[in-house]
Motif scaffolding. Structure first.
Motif, PDB file in Angstrom:
ATOM      1  N   TRP A 232      -7.670   0.044  14.274  1.00  0.00           N
ATOM      2  CA  TRP A 232      -7.125   0.838  13.403  1.00  0.00           C
ATOM      3  C   TRP A 232      -8.303   0.704  12.036  1.00  0.00           C
ATOM      4  O   TRP A 232      -8.470   0.220  11.148  1.00  0.00           O
ATOM      5  CB  TRP A 232      -5.960   0.374  12.545  1.00  0.00           C
ATOM      6  CG  TRP A 232      -5.017   1.408  11.649  1.00  0.00           C
ATOM      7  CD1 TRP A 232      -5.783   2.423  10.945  1.00  0.00           C
ATOM      8  CD2 TRP A 232      -3.984   1.263  10.819  1.00  0.00           C
ATOM      9  NE1 TRP A 232      -4.988   2.859  10.266  1.00  0.00           N
ATOM     10  CE2 TRP A 232      -3.581   2.300  10.206  1.00  0.00           C
ATOM     11  CE3 TRP A 232      -2.843   0.004  10.888  1.00  0.00           C
ATOM     12  CZ2 TRP A 232      -2.499   2.273   9.372  1.00  0.00           C
ATOM     13  CZ3 TRP A 232      -1.745   0.459  10.241  1.00  0.00           C
ATOM     14  CH2 TRP A 232      -1.690   1.485   9.400  1.00  0.00           C
TER      15      TRP A 232
ATOM     16  N   THR B  99      -5.498   2.214  -2.141  1.00  0.00           N
ATOM     17  CA  THR B  99      -4.314   1.295  -1.847  1.00  0.00           C
ATOM     18  C   THR B  99      -4.212   0.521  -2.882  1.00  0.00           C
ATOM     19  O   THR B  99      -3.324   0.025  -3.358  1.00  0.00           O
ATOM     20  CB  THR B  99      -4.250   0.907  -0.497  1.00  0.00           C
ATOM     21  OG1 THR B  99      -4.229   1.974   0.193  1.00  0.00           O
ATOM     22  CG2 THR B  99      -2.944   0.049  -0.223  1.00  0.00           C
TER      23      THR B  99
ATOM     24  N   TRP C 294       8.347  -8.341   3.651  1.00  0.00           N
ATOM     25  CA  TRP C 294       7.753  -7.496   4.750  1.00  0.00           C
ATOM     26  C   TRP C 294       7.885  -8.293   5.991  1.00  0.00           C
ATOM     27  O   TRP C 294       8.267  -7.727   7.106  1.00  0.00           O
ATOM     28  CB  TRP C 294       6.466  -7.051   4.492  1.00  0.00           C
ATOM     29  CG  TRP C 294       5.753  -5.996   5.527  1.00  0.00           C
ATOM     30  CD1 TRP C 294       6.219  -4.918   5.749  1.00  0.00           C
ATOM     31  CD2 TRP C 294       4.661  -6.350   6.322  1.00  0.00           C
ATOM     32  NE1 TRP C 294       5.329  -4.256   7.060  1.00  0.00           N
ATOM     33  CE2 TRP C 294       4.452  -5.407   7.312  1.00  0.00           C
ATOM     34  CE3 TRP C 294       3.731  -7.511   6.126  1.00  0.00           C
ATOM     35  CZ2 TRP C 294       3.355  -5.293   8.013  1.00  0.00           C
ATOM     36  CZ3 TRP C 294       2.807  -7.438   7.135  1.00  0.00           C
ATOM     37  CH2 TRP C 294       2.396  -6.359   7.984  1.00  0.00           C
TER      38      TRP C 294
ATOM     39  N   SER D  35      11.541   3.406  11.623  1.00  0.00           N
ATOM     40  CA  SER D  35      10.557   3.250  10.755  1.00  0.00           C
ATOM     41  C   SER D  35       8.998   3.624  11.304  1.00  0.00           C
ATOM     42  O   SER D  35       8.277   3.758  10.548  1.00  0.00           O
ATOM     43  CB  SER D  35      10.282   2.058   9.914  1.00  0.00           C
ATOM     44  OG  SER D  35      10.189   0.886  10.959  1.00  0.00           O
ATOM     45  N   ARG D  36       9.073   3.906  12.530  1.00  0.00           N
ATOM     46  CA  ARG D  36       7.566   3.998  13.403  1.00  0.00           C
ATOM     47  C   ARG D  36       7.323   5.463  13.102  1.00  0.00           C
ATOM     48  O   ARG D  36       8.191   6.181  13.327  1.00  0.00           O
ATOM     49  CB  ARG D  36       7.688   3.539  14.745  1.00  0.00           C
ATOM     50  CG  ARG D  36       7.911   2.114  14.787  1.00  0.00           C
ATOM     51  CD  ARG D  36       7.733   1.621  16.179  1.00  0.00           C
ATOM     52  NE  ARG D  36       8.169   0.269  16.295  1.00  0.00           N
ATOM     53  CZ  ARG D  36       8.386  -0.787  17.240  1.00  0.00           C
ATOM     54  NH1 ARG D  36       8.088  -0.161  18.425  1.00  0.00           N
ATOM     55  NH2 ARG D  36       8.623  -1.940  17.143  1.00  0.00           N
ATOM     56  N   PRO D  37       6.104   5.828  13.309  1.00  0.00           N
ATOM     57  CA  PRO D  37       5.723   7.403  13.333  1.00  0.00           C
ATOM     58  C   PRO D  37       6.191   7.852  14.430  1.00  0.00           C
ATOM     59  O   PRO D  37       6.697   7.436  15.372  1.00  0.00           O
ATOM     60  CB  PRO D  37       4.209   7.200  13.466  1.00  0.00           C
ATOM     61  CG  PRO D  37       3.748   5.923  13.200  1.00  0.00           C
ATOM     62  CD  PRO D  37       5.049   5.255  13.576  1.00  0.00           C
TER      63      PRO D  37
ATOM     64  N   GLN E  91      -9.535   4.538   1.660  1.00  0.00           N
ATOM     65  CA  GLN E  91      -8.446   4.128   1.889  1.00  0.00           C
ATOM     66  C   GLN E  91      -8.047   2.808   1.268  1.00  0.00           C
ATOM     67  O   GLN E  91      -6.914   2.618   0.405  1.00  0.00           O
ATOM     68  CB  GLN E  91      -7.753   4.201   3.321  1.00  0.00           C
ATOM     69  CG  GLN E  91      -7.793   5.220   4.086  1.00  0.00           C
ATOM     70  CD  GLN E  91      -7.465   5.008   5.550  1.00  0.00           C
ATOM     71  OE1 GLN E  91      -8.511   4.539   6.136  1.00  0.00           O
ATOM     72  NE2 GLN E  91      -6.248   5.518   5.787  1.00  0.00           N
TER      73      GLN E  91
ATOM     74  N   MET F 215       2.440  -0.531  10.666  1.00  0.00           N
ATOM     75  CA  MET F 215       1.963  -1.397   9.822  1.00  0.00           C
ATOM     76  C   MET F 215       1.391  -0.802   8.597  1.00  0.00           C
ATOM     77  O   MET F 215       0.840   0.295   8.998  1.00  0.00           O
ATOM     78  CB  MET F 215       1.008  -2.254  10.161  1.00  0.00           C
ATOM     79  CG  MET F 215       0.057  -3.003   9.158  1.00  0.00           C
ATOM     80  SD  MET F 215      -0.992  -4.069   9.830  1.00  0.00           S
ATOM     81  CE  MET F 215      -1.705  -5.062   8.605  1.00  0.00           C
ATOM     82  N   SER F 216       1.840  -0.931   7.655  1.00  0.00           N
ATOM     83  CA  SER F 216       1.089  -0.219   6.428  1.00  0.00           C
ATOM     84  C   SER F 216      -0.196  -1.019   5.865  1.00  0.00           C
ATOM     85  O   SER F 216      -0.234  -1.970   5.969  1.00  0.00           O
ATOM     86  CB  SER F 216       2.091  -0.104   5.288  1.00  0.00           C
ATOM     87  OG  SER F 216       2.159  -1.568   4.722  1.00  0.00           O
ATOM     88  N   ILE F 217      -1.051  -0.161   5.281  1.00  0.00           N
ATOM     89  CA  ILE F 217      -2.353  -0.629   4.727  1.00  0.00           C
ATOM     90  C   ILE F 217      -1.972  -1.564   3.701  1.00  0.00           C
ATOM     91  O   ILE F 217      -2.564  -2.563   3.354  1.00  0.00           O
ATOM     92  CB  ILE F 217      -3.105   0.669   4.224  1.00  0.00           C
ATOM     93  CG1 ILE F 217      -3.666   1.303   5.634  1.00  0.00           C
ATOM     94  CG2 ILE F 217      -4.510   0.006   3.587  1.00  0.00           C
ATOM     95  CD1 ILE F 217      -4.369   2.636   5.242  1.00  0.00           C
ATOM     96  N   LYS F 218      -0.992  -1.173   2.809  1.00  0.00           N
ATOM     97  CA  LYS F 218      -0.511  -1.733   1.679  1.00  0.00           C
ATOM     98  C   LYS F 218      -0.059  -3.233   2.010  1.00  0.00           C
ATOM     99  O   LYS F 218      -0.698  -4.254   1.554  1.00  0.00           O
ATOM    100  CB  LYS F 218       0.902  -1.127   1.133  1.00  0.00           C
ATOM    101  CG  LYS F 218       1.681  -2.044   0.335  1.00  0.00           C
ATOM    102  CD  LYS F 218       2.939  -1.256  -0.099  1.00  0.00           C
ATOM    103  CE  LYS F 218       3.974  -1.899  -0.798  1.00  0.00           C
ATOM    104  NZ  LYS F 218       5.265  -1.262  -1.096  1.00  0.00           N
ATOM    105  N   HIS F 219       0.528  -3.370   3.052  1.00  0.00           N
ATOM    106  CA  HIS F 219       1.042  -4.841   3.467  1.00  0.00           C
ATOM    107  C   HIS F 219      -0.104  -5.823   4.166  1.00  0.00           C
ATOM    108  O   HIS F 219      -0.204  -6.783   3.901  1.00  0.00           O
ATOM    109  CB  HIS F 219       2.255  -4.775   4.515  1.00  0.00           C
ATOM    110  CG  HIS F 219       3.716  -4.463   3.615  1.00  0.00           C
ATOM    111  ND1 HIS F 219       4.088  -3.262   3.642  1.00  0.00           N
ATOM    112  CD2 HIS F 219       4.388  -5.105   2.511  1.00  0.00           C
ATOM    113  CE1 HIS F 219       5.155  -2.759   3.129  1.00  0.00           C
ATOM    114  NE2 HIS F 219       5.297  -3.951   2.306  1.00  0.00           N
TER     115      HIS F 219
END
Length: 190
Positions: free
Chosen positions: A33, A43, A79, A88-90, A39, A1-5
């Protein structure tokens, strides 16, 4: 999950301050998280630059509330509609660590697996205690918690698999690199 979304999702219903966003993000994810307030504001600055949010109002003390724009809603909807792919995962640090442990002479790979299994089991026990104590918890926290439990269980199964492979291959002699004398190169065959 992105912080953005995550921030876009939290702004979907109403404008919020950065500190509100941080608190709601951590509450929704059970603080698994934790976000640094820096952050959040970094963002928000990027989201504003990209036209996905805008400052809704600024208080006398300089605090701004942010609201999602139509472009931000479109981005958020996209999204939510797009599946998360494995690619797309780390990177999986544990898989990389074990691969490198096998490649580096003198590393006791079985000990690495055992230490990881112990740590993962300890984590799984703690997560299970949290789940038992969470009778009336938020559904979002419960989903995050159960995802972490399933991930820990899967990691233990994978470590068991790694250990069985190591045991099967322990008695086999390692293949030595083949040296080609004509061109003085080394070819590693496995």
């Amino acid at each position: 999950m992105s912080i953005k979304h995550g921030l876009l999702a939290l702004l979907r219903e109403e404008p919020k301050y950065g500190y509100q966003l941080r608190g709601e993000f951590e509450a929704a994810t059970g603080a698994t998280w934790p976000l640094n307030i820096g952050q959040v504001y970094t963002t928000l600055t990027r989201l504003e630059r990209d036209g996905l949010v805008r400052a809704a109002s600024t208080e006398a003390d300089g605090r701004s509330t942010y609201e999602i724009t139509e472009a931000g809603r479109t981005e958020l909807d996209s999204w939510f509609q797009t599946p998360v792919t494995r690619e797309s995962r780390p990177r999986d640090e544990l898989a990389i660590k074990l691969a490198l442990a096998l490649a580096v002479p003198g590393v006791d790979v079985s000990a690495v697996v055992q230490r990881q299994r112990s740590a993962t089991m300890q984590s799984l026990q703690e997560l299970t205690r949290l789940k038992r104590g969470d009778r009336d918890g938020e559904i979002s926290w419960r989903l995050v918690l159960e995802s972490m439990i399933f991930a820990a269980e899967a990691e233990i199964r994978w470590l068991d698999h790694c250990e069985s492979i190591l045991l099967r291959h322990r008695g086999r002699p390692a293949k030595q690199p083949q040296v080609h004398e004509a061109d003085d190169t080394t070819e590693v065959t496995r």
